[in-house]
Structures are given as C-alpha cells and as structure tokens.
Motif scaffolding. Sequence first.
Motif, mmCIF file in Angstrom:
data_model
loop_
_atom_site.group_PDB
_atom_site.id
_atom_site.type_symbol
_atom_site.label_atom_id
_atom_site.label_comp_id
_atom_site.label_asym_id
_atom_site.label_seq_id
_atom_site.Cartn_x
_atom_site.Cartn_y
_atom_site.Cartn_z
ATOM 1 N N LYS A 159 0.828 -1.201 0.000
ATOM 2 C CA LYS A 159 0.000 0.000 0.000
ATOM 3 C C LYS A 159 0.872 1.265 0.000
ATOM 4 N N THR A 160 0.414 2.270 -0.700
ATOM 5 C CA THR A 160 1.168 3.523 -0.826
ATOM 6 C C THR A 160 1.370 4.209 0.519
ATOM 7 N N GLU A 161 0.363 4.181 1.377
ATOM 8 C CA GLU A 161 0.453 4.861 2.674
ATOM 9 C C GLU A 161 1.573 4.268 3.528
ATOM 10 N N ASN A 164 4.963 5.329 2.065
ATOM 11 C CA ASN A 164 5.262 6.731 2.360
ATOM 12 C C ASN A 164 5.733 6.898 3.798
ATOM 13 N N GLN A 165 5.106 6.193 4.719
ATOM 14 C CA GLN A 165 5.525 6.259 6.127
ATOM 15 C C GLN A 165 6.950 5.746 6.294
#
Length: 264
Positions: A159-161, A164-165
């Motif tokens: 997942k992109t989220e 990014n984290q």
Amino acid sequence: MENLLNNGSFFFLFCSMSFYWIRAFLNRSNFSILGKFTTISANLTMFCLLIYRGIQENHFPLSNFYEALIFLSWSFTFIHLIIETQIPWAGTILSPTALFLNAFASFRLPESLQKLSPLIPALQSNWLMMHVTVMLLSYATLIVGCILSIAFLFLFKSKTEILNQLDQLSFRSIGIGFPLLTVGILSGSVWANEAWGSYWSWDPKETWSFITWIIFAIYLHLRLNKKWSGFKSAILGTIGFFVVWICFLGVNFLAKGLHSYGWF
C-alpha cells in the motif's frame, strides 16, 4: 545484581520480539501492548545496568565493547518506542536488532571484553562521554533508518500509505543520524589529537567512519537536491546498512588499529 540486570534485559527483549512477531504473523493486535510493555522494561533494565556498571567502575560506563553494545541496544529500544508512535508494527522489524546486540554482548563476547576495568590513560578524558555517546547514537539512528529502507524494498508493491511512512521515517532517522555522526567524528578527531598528538591517522575505524559519512552524505544530497525518494533512496539506505555494520563491528574485530579489539 549485574547478572540479574543483564539476564533480565535479554529476557525482556526476547519476549518483546516474540510478542511483535505473534502480532504480525498471527494478526493478534493485542500482543502489540505486550510488546511495548516488554520493550519499555528492557529499556529501563539496560539503563539500570549501565548506571550500575558506571557506579562500580567510578567512571562513565562506555569504556569497553560490552558496554557499547548494551548502550546501542538501549538506543534501539528508545528509538523503536518513538517510531512505534507512527508505525504500530515497527517492533516486528526493529526488535530483532536490539535482541541481537544484547545477546551478542552477553553470550558471545569473551569475558575479557565484558569485565569491569579501570580506564586506560587514553580514555581518561572528558571527551569519552561526548565522542562515544554521540557515535553510538548516530549508529543507532542510522541503522534504524536503514532497516526502514530495507522494509520499504520488501514492501515495495504494498500500500502507498505504508511505503510513504517508511520512506519518510527512514529519511528523518538518517537525517538525524548524519549530523550526530559528523559531530562524533569531529569530537573524535579533537580527542585523538589530545591523546595521540594527531587529529587523523587513517586508522581502520577512522577510515570506515569517513566512508560511512560519505555514503550518507550522498544519500542526503541526492534526497534533498536531486529529489530522490522512495525506491532509489531505499537502495542507498540498504547499502548504508552494511557499511555501518562494517564500521561498527567488522573493523573492531577484523582490523588492527587504535580502535580495534583484535578478537579474530
């Protein structure tokens, strides 16, 4: 008392890793609370262990490799607890490193590198606390950032989220570790001149510290000026992971120099 604290810290770290892995692989979210509790317990136990040794030795407790490993393990648990506020499952990937360092110090190091001993003349300086503490904190923050980069590569199609984290926290951790490394190298140079009459002698440890500095300087330069992020910076972070371990462990045992222990 020392054995109790030593064994207690290992026990808490082992439980911490076990709880986080149960949480990750069996999807039991309630085990995160147990993981956090045992991580805090390990952190406090290692802190007390260092304080106890400092009182027994009557000097700052970072004078040998055993204490350096325990301090580094303590630093990992401290940073882990901070990272966990952003990524609840961070303990799954960070707790094994803290356990490895603690176990290596407790069960693998020769007794000669663990025992309490008076400071040698070269270490009888106020620079001991400044240089060694800052260097170890820089190693801890850099390695954490690198581990997050490795996790990014493993989860690249996730997942992109989450990506990014991991990307942002890796960057922040390395961004903190790099200035600490810089201050540590500079303070070490001043101390070396005070102790040995030379700011820089291309000792193996000094050489690899410089190589480590260059790697992460390149990382930050490309990240800030060339807008590298995500996959490309994670590759550099992964390279940095191995370089830091060579600088910290490899040089100490395999090379001959003023910073070496000559185990092998």
